[in-house]
Design a protein around this motif. Structure first.
Motif: not given
Length: 308
Positions: A68-93
């Motif tokens: 498991r590397t993320g949320a399960p696949l779902t047909p409710a999203r156009h890309d089956d839930g595999l898309s990634s988003e560039i976050g906002r705010g600070g860095d990883a720390n």
């Protein structure tokens, strides 16, 4: 020999045998069961054990050997839930970004948004999935209805049924079709009231889905529609019970066969209201049931002939 962690990767369920004190809520007796101190009167859990040690790998529900590397696949999203988003705010720390880095991330986010869709069809699918999610949330349906409606829209898009028609209408029709296939009583008027299309467009698109995709819909019965319409009209229980009796008489006499169920319900509610002095007009009841006053009167005459 180290003794800091008696269980390296399991659960520490060393039972607590301390029975001193009383329940802070009801001052009842406290008992220990499975490492938890709980009140025997009100059931309040005061404290307990069960802390997991170690970092075991998480496994996906899609298969026994899939990590498991993320949320399960779902047909409710156009890309089956595999898309990634560039976050906002600070860095990883959690540290704040500099002004230069924020501008760079903003440009990357903009280009990422532009490149999410490989075609116009995929962009339309993403819009329709969002509209389906909005409608499902507005009328308080479950997640499986959202996924089923999204699958129906995908099938319609692959068949080329969307061309020349509105995306909003087909999204609403997919939700209505999913409710009909799963036996959930939601009227077209109720879905159209929260959709971005009118009821006529919704029904036309639903007919296209039903014919082209050969949907296996369930039959609607008048007694299944009665609770929703009665709730909309805020009927008293005596009126609703009398209307249910009239509906059963109509089913026994065969009046409900081959006729619109909502019309039979509207006529039964109107006659029940007359028996108990309810002052609702035919127009009010017909609008709540999603039928015309002519349909209500026709079914009312049929019910009156049955009672004679």
């Amino acid at each position: 020999m180290s003794s800091s962690k008696p269980y390296t990767d399991g659960f520490d369920e060393d039972p607590d045998t301390d029975l001193r004190g009383a329940c802070p809520e009801c001052t009842g007796a406290v008992a220990v069961d499975g490492g938890e101190r709980a009140c025997t009167d009100c059931g309040l859990v005061i404290n307990g054990h069960g802390l997991a040690y170690g970092n075991r790998p998480r496994w996906s529900e899609d298969g026994p050997d899939t990590r498991r590397t993320g949320a399960p696949l779902t047909p409710a999203r156009h890309d089956d839930g595999l898309s990634s988003e560039i976050g906002r705010g600070g860095d990883a720390n959690g540290n704040p970004l500099s002004a230069r880095k924020r501008r760079q991330i903003r440009r990357l986010r903009r280009e990422h948004t532009r490149g999410r869709f490989r075609s116009k069809a995929e962009q339309n699918l993403a819009f329709a999935c969002g509209e389906i999610a909005r409608i499902v949330g507005a009328i308080d349906l479950k997640r499986d209805i959202r996924e089923f409606a999204s699958r129906l829209f995908r099938r319609a898009q692959n068949r080329g049924l969307i061309r020349g028609r509105s995306l909003e209408g087909f999204a609403a029709a997919s939700v209505f079709a999913a409710c009909r296939c799963r036996g959930i009583q939601r009227s077209a008027a109720e879905i159209a009231s929260v959709a971005q299309c009118n009821g006529e467009t919704l029904l036309n698109d639903y007919r296209t889905l039903n014919v082209e995709l050969q949907l296996e819909t369930t039959l609607q019965k008048p007694d299944q529609l009665l609770p929703g319409i009665a709730s909309t009209l805020e009927l008293e229980r005596t009126v609703a019970n009398r209307a249910r009796e009239l509906i059963r008489e109509a089913e026994s006499a065969g009046i409900a066969n081959g006729r619109r169920p909502a019309g039979v319900v509207a006529a039964a509610i109107y006659l029940a209201g007359k028996d108990f002095g309810d002052g609702r007009t035919q127009r009010e009841i017909a609008d709540a049931a999603g039928v015309s006053t002519v349909t209500l009167r026709q079914r009312m005459y049929d019910l009156e002939e049955t009672g004679e």
